[in-house]
Design an enzyme around this catalytic site. Structure first.
Site, PDB file in Angstrom:
ATOM      1  N   GLU A 107      -2.555 -12.098  -2.059  1.00  0.00           N
ATOM      2  CA  GLU A 107      -3.617 -12.916  -1.896  1.00  0.00           C
ATOM      3  C   GLU A 107      -2.860 -14.138  -1.782  1.00  0.00           C
ATOM      4  O   GLU A 107      -2.220 -14.520  -2.150  1.00  0.00           O
ATOM      5  CB  GLU A 107      -4.600 -13.310  -3.643  1.00  0.00           C
TER       6      GLU A 107
ATOM      7  N   GLU B 262      -0.660  -9.082 -11.605  1.00  0.00           N
ATOM      8  CA  GLU B 262      -1.064 -10.133 -12.739  1.00  0.00           C
ATOM      9  C   GLU B 262      -0.972  -9.407 -13.941  1.00  0.00           C
ATOM     10  O   GLU B 262      -1.782  -9.424 -15.270  1.00  0.00           O
ATOM     11  CB  GLU B 262      -2.348 -10.835 -12.485  1.00  0.00           C
TER      12      GLU B 262
END
Length: 1004
Positions: free
Chosen positions: A536, A468
């Site tokens: 994820e 991220e």
């Protein structure tokens, strides 16, 4: 470096181009021993290593500008300083012991300080000043290094008052050559740790923001010629049969004289400590003073036992450095797993086989010590993962403690090893450090530190560049650098510039977060040359993991979809104390909302009910069998979807259940032998009970279990199971006559209240209350309140997700938990002397709509009451949490039993792991203590349920269709109130029963 010079324009901890000063090159993690024999013992005891862990002196300051000048000077007294354990995080020590340090802060995205990269401008940026002493008996002819396993986030180091160096990157080790600074006798070591540095902008992970010396500190007292590093690679032939062990080692001469004819000897041992093949020796050659040399060797190995997560076969390599006389100067050991990793034909292959990643993300976290993780805790995590069919871990989002990788090698887990890079808040503001050349060296250094330390672990099958942080040239350069350093493993990074669910990521693996199944299908259609591995998915916050089966139905359909990593393993709840000394979980995020409870296990590693769903959906053996068996159908097919192992290690235990109870003996089938990805037909010699019974329901239960104990589970551990209904013609239902029962008696107590009495019971209805208000068995009251209509539940964490648009917000806005009764009518009818019918019509109102509720209670002289509810909504309503009835019984009704899915809680979208049976327990045991109090304990597919007191008196609930059932020893109001920080759930004051036609799923 002179830390005391204040005129320095930019201190190191605010300069992104200064990552370290005076540190040694990163290297593989290995333990030096004086002899091969000592090295083979692998007991981490060696005269070459002196642990500096223990109690250190500690002084806290609010900001680097307030740190004590010259605190590192041995002449400055530390007598009045605090004591602190090393390793530890000072915020945890402070919070648990009531010290006045900065508190632990949990944040998901937003930094706990104003983000002004690369500067830290916050008024509060705590500093920990550490001091300790250690004694060295003899420094002669020794090369001495000071090794730190991990310090968060930046630190300066002094020895005997002399500045040694500086380092940032809180998650990888670093070491200094302190040979010139160590003295014989007592030495004074000082470390200044700064909480937030420019490095913190690359450490914006969703975790507790903690600092300190949190991994081991060691002094290495080595000879003057040392092994500085080595590399082990296993190359398999085209058939994945025979192997070549490619070895390299690096030797450095720190002595005053050149060295000649030193050699490095490599010896490979099998699990039984037998030498596998001829040891290989390589001459180092002449090394001048201060020079380093490399040796390379190849060792052919005939058909070694291969390493995989299913078959973690390990060999032991010893590496010995010898002088020209053949004397061993230094020895070490390395576990070796023969395996190769490739991407071919759009698939990730281990040893030539496409593997399926049944993974979890795992933060390093301990509820009592924060980021200090014990070996016992690691083993507990690994055994729980293996027992629940998890085969892979992503080290989200930083390299873990070194020992974790040793254990993954040993027990068998695939590891996606992730560099310590996350820049979430900045990325969300479109400040992309990955595109800023000023940060390039920091990106490369973090990637290099991870790869060099972990390169020799067979469990590491994928390198991940971080998390991220957007996308930019620094990641491209980092990927290129890692490919050069290690071409044997693929590279993963999920970030991309055009960040959409179906935009394709770079590097070797297509990666995405929280996609829909349709997104996944679109991604594999866009790029057929690379595997899709979801880094994820299935967000495990609170009571969650709904719809997992739907994901896997799709994954198992497409060959280049190769699984993913659930978010995440453990709830990051800190165990803190209330003023009265009792303990509570601190999981609150006051920065940006999302709390710390995302795990499949509680902070203390208590498995959450959802882990059963993961185990069931992840199970490796599929049972190919009709949805329903006809009596006499006895052949089933076992599909072994393990990637490497056969079914030989398992046995199949079967039993027949009649209405939830065992019918007959059952049996065991032991001759299972299907190879990986093969099928085997098995005949189950079951028989149904001969006499036909009315309402009988039959199931064949199949359980695949370990024949012998393994390192991660006991003998008899269940790895897979299946339950299938068996149809048998039923006997006709008998007609029951009530004429022999005494007639019912009816009494109008008030204008709005009527009482109906039978031989051993009394029931009272009240028009104004809209229903039944009393139900007595003889004289014992079984009802305190209700049953009344209920459309609400105490929100789960997922119910709260989405802020103003969340389900929970909608429920509150519509007042689902505070509906007002605005009208009520009641009618009583005598159907026969033994049957009366009471019909209640009521209107429940909220701000934007009404619910008409028609309830017909048919009371029989036998004590049975048939209840039929009809709900008619008018106006505007949100999606309802549930549709059903809630009633309250006295707290003395403490036992429950049900026939339905169990033994753990199940929900509409999380019931694949529910097995139909009869289950019993206390009412209190039906509560699961999620760290955030929320809806829990529901049972689906319930045929009947009882709630009784100790004598067995109570209520039996059954229905013409399967229903949801839940019972707790507290009210919804109690549970809601317990969401406050440090609140105690008030239990034992009532028994609250929910009987629902339907309840909303959990999502995830």
């Amino acid at each position: 470096m002179n830390h005391t010079v204040q005129a320095q324009a930019i201190p190191e901890w605010q300069d992104p181009q200064v990552i370290s000063i005076n540190t040694e090159k990163p290297r593989a993690d290995f333990f030096p021993y004086p002899t091969e024999k000592a090295a083979l013992a692998m007991d981490k005891k060696s005269p070459f290593v002196q642990s500096l862990n223990g109690t250190w002196k500690f002084k806290w300051a609010q900001h680097p500008s307030k740190a004590q000048l010259n605190f590192f000077d041995p002449k400055v007294s530390d007598a009045n300083w605090d004591n602190i354990p090393v390793p530890s995080n000072w915020q945890i020590v402070g919070a648990r012991e009531g010290r006045r340090y900065d508190r632990p802060i949990f944040s998901n995205i937003k930094h706990p300080f104003k983000a002004t990269p690369p500067r830290i401008t916050a008024d509060t940026n705590a500093v920990g000043m550490y001091r300790t002493t250690f004694t060295v008996a003899d420094v002669k002819d020794k090369q001495i290094f000071l090794h730190f396993g991990g310090v968060q986030s930046a630190c300066y180091v002094w020895l005997n008052g002399v500045a040694i160096g500086y380092h940032e990157d809180g998650m990888t080790p670093f070491e200094f050559d302190v040979t010139e600074d160590v003295k014989q006798g007592v030495n004074n070591l000082a470390v200044e740790v700064i909480n937030w540095s420019d490095g913190s902008y690359l450490e914006d992970q969703d975790f507790w923001r903690l600092s300190g010396i949190f991994r081991d500190v060691n002094l290495l007292l080595l000879p003057k010629v040392v092994l500085t590093d080595y590399s082990v690679r296993t190359i398999l032939d085209a058939n994945h049969e025979n192997a070549t062990l490619k070895l390299s080692a690096y030797v450095k001469n720190y002595g005053q004289q050149p060295i000649h004819a030193h050699q490095v000897l490599f010896t490979l041992y099998d699990a039984s400590k037998n030498v596998v093949t001829t040891p290989v020796s390589q001459m180092v050659g002449t090394l001048e003073m201060g020079k380093e040399g490399a040796v390379r060797a190849e060792m052919p190995v005939v058909n070694p036992a291969k390493w995989s997560a299913e078959t973690p076969n390990l060999y032991t390599l010893t590496v010995q450095l010898m002088n020209s006389d053949g004397k061993v100067l230094e020895a070490t050991t390395q576990r070796v797993g023969f395996r190769d990793v490739k991407i071919k034909g759009g698939q990730l292959l281990v040893n030539g086989k496409a593997v399926t990643i049944k993974g979890v993300n795992r933060h390093e976290f301990d509820p009592e010590t924060g980021r200090v993780i014990s070996r016992e805790s690691m083993i507990r995590d690994i055994t729980l993962m293996k027992q629940h069919n998890i085969n892979a871990v992503r080290t989200s989002h930083y390299p873990n403690a070194s020992e974790w990788y040793d254990l993954c090698d040993q027990y068998g887990l695939y590891v996606m090893d992730e560099a310590n890079i996350e820049s979430h808040e900045l990325w969300s503001k479109n400040i992309v450090l990955a595109d800023n050349p000023q940060w390039r060296s920091a990106f490369l250094a973090r990637g290099n530190a991870m790869v060099e330390r972990d390169k020799n672990h067979p469990s590491v099958i994928i390198w991940s560049l971080g998390n991220e942080s957007g996308m930019g040239q620094n990641f491209v350069d980092m990927g290129d650098f890692i490919k050069l350093a290690d071409p044997t493993r693929p590279i993963h990074y999920e970030g991309r510039k055009d960040y959409k669910p179906t935009s394709v990521s770079s590097f070797d693996i297509i990666s995405v977060m929280y996609p829909s199944t349709q997104d996944m299908i679109e991604l594999v259609k866009k790029d057929k040359t690379r595997p899709l591995i979801v880094c994820e998915y299935a967000h495990g916050m609170g009571n969650s993991i709904g719809n997992l089966k739907e994901y896997w139905n799709v994954i198992e359909k497409y060959p280049t979809m190769q699984g993913g990593f659930i978010w995440d393993w453990v709830d990051q709840g800190l165990k803190l104390k209330r003023p009265d000394g009792t303990e509570y979980w601190d999981y609150f995020n006051y920065i940006d909302g999302a709390n710390a409870g995302d795990g499949l296990v509680n902070p203390d590693r208590t498995p959450q009910p959802e882990l059963n769903e993961v185990k069931k959906v992840y199970q490796y053996v599929k049972f190919e069998i009709p949805d329903t068996l006809k009596a006499g159908e006895k052949t089933i097919t076992l599909h072994n979807s393990y990637d490497f192992q056969s079914l030989h290690a398992f046995e199949l235990v079967w039993s027949v259940m009649e209405n939830g109870k065992a019918a007959g003996k059952g049996g065991t089938i032991t001759n299972l032998n299907a190879l990986a990805h093969q099928k085997q037909q098995v005949t189950i010699p079951y028989e149904l009970p001969a006499p036909a019974k009315p309402n009988a329901e039959y199931f064949l239960n199949l359980s695949l279990r370990l024949k012998e104990a393994t390192s991660w589970a006991p003998k008899g551990h269940e790895v897979a199971w299946h339950q299938v209904p068996v149809v048998k013609p039923a006997a006709p239902r008998p007609n029951l006559s009530l004429y022999s029962e005494r007639p019912l008696r009816i009494a109008q107590i008030t204008a709005a209240r009527v009482q109906i009495s039978g031989q051993d019971f009394t029931v009272v209805f009240d028009k104004n209350e809209g229903g039944m208000i009393s139900f007595k068995n003889k004289r014992e009251e079984m009802l305190e309140n209700g049953p009344y209509p209920n459309f609400w539940r105490v929100p789960t964490d997922n119910d709260e997700g989405g802020g103003a648009k969340s389900y929970a917000t909608q429920w509150r806005n519509f007042g689902l938990d505070t509906l007002e009764r605005v009208s009520s009518e009641m009618k009583t009818q005598r159907l026969t002397a033994q049957i009366y019918k009471v019909t209640l019509a009521q209107t429940l109102k909220q701000a934007k709509g009404e619910m008409e509720v028609q309830s017909a209670y048919t009371v029989y002289a036998s004590g049975d009451i048939h209840v039929q509810n009809t709900f008619t909504p008018r106006g505007e309503w949100p999606p309802l949490a549930k549709v059903g009835m809630q009633l309250r019984m006295p707290a003395t009704f403490t036992k429950t039993q049900w026939y339905g899915n169990g033994p753990h809680e199940t929900y509409a979208d999380r019931k694949t792991s529910g097995k139909v049976g009869i289950y019993a327990g206390t009412v209190a045991e039906q509560h699961f203590p999620y760290i955030t109090p929320q809806e829990n304990g529901n049972k689906t597919g319930v045929r009947w349920a009882t709630i009784t007191n100790a004598e067995g008196t109570g209520l039996l609930v059954l229905s013409d269709s399967a229903f949801n059932f839940n019972v707790h020893d507290y009210t919804d109001k109690n549970l809601l109130a317990a969401k406050r920080r440090a609140a105690v759930l008030n239990r034992g004051t009532a028994t609250v029963v929910n009987i629902d036609l339907a309840q909303m799923g959990l999502g995830g």
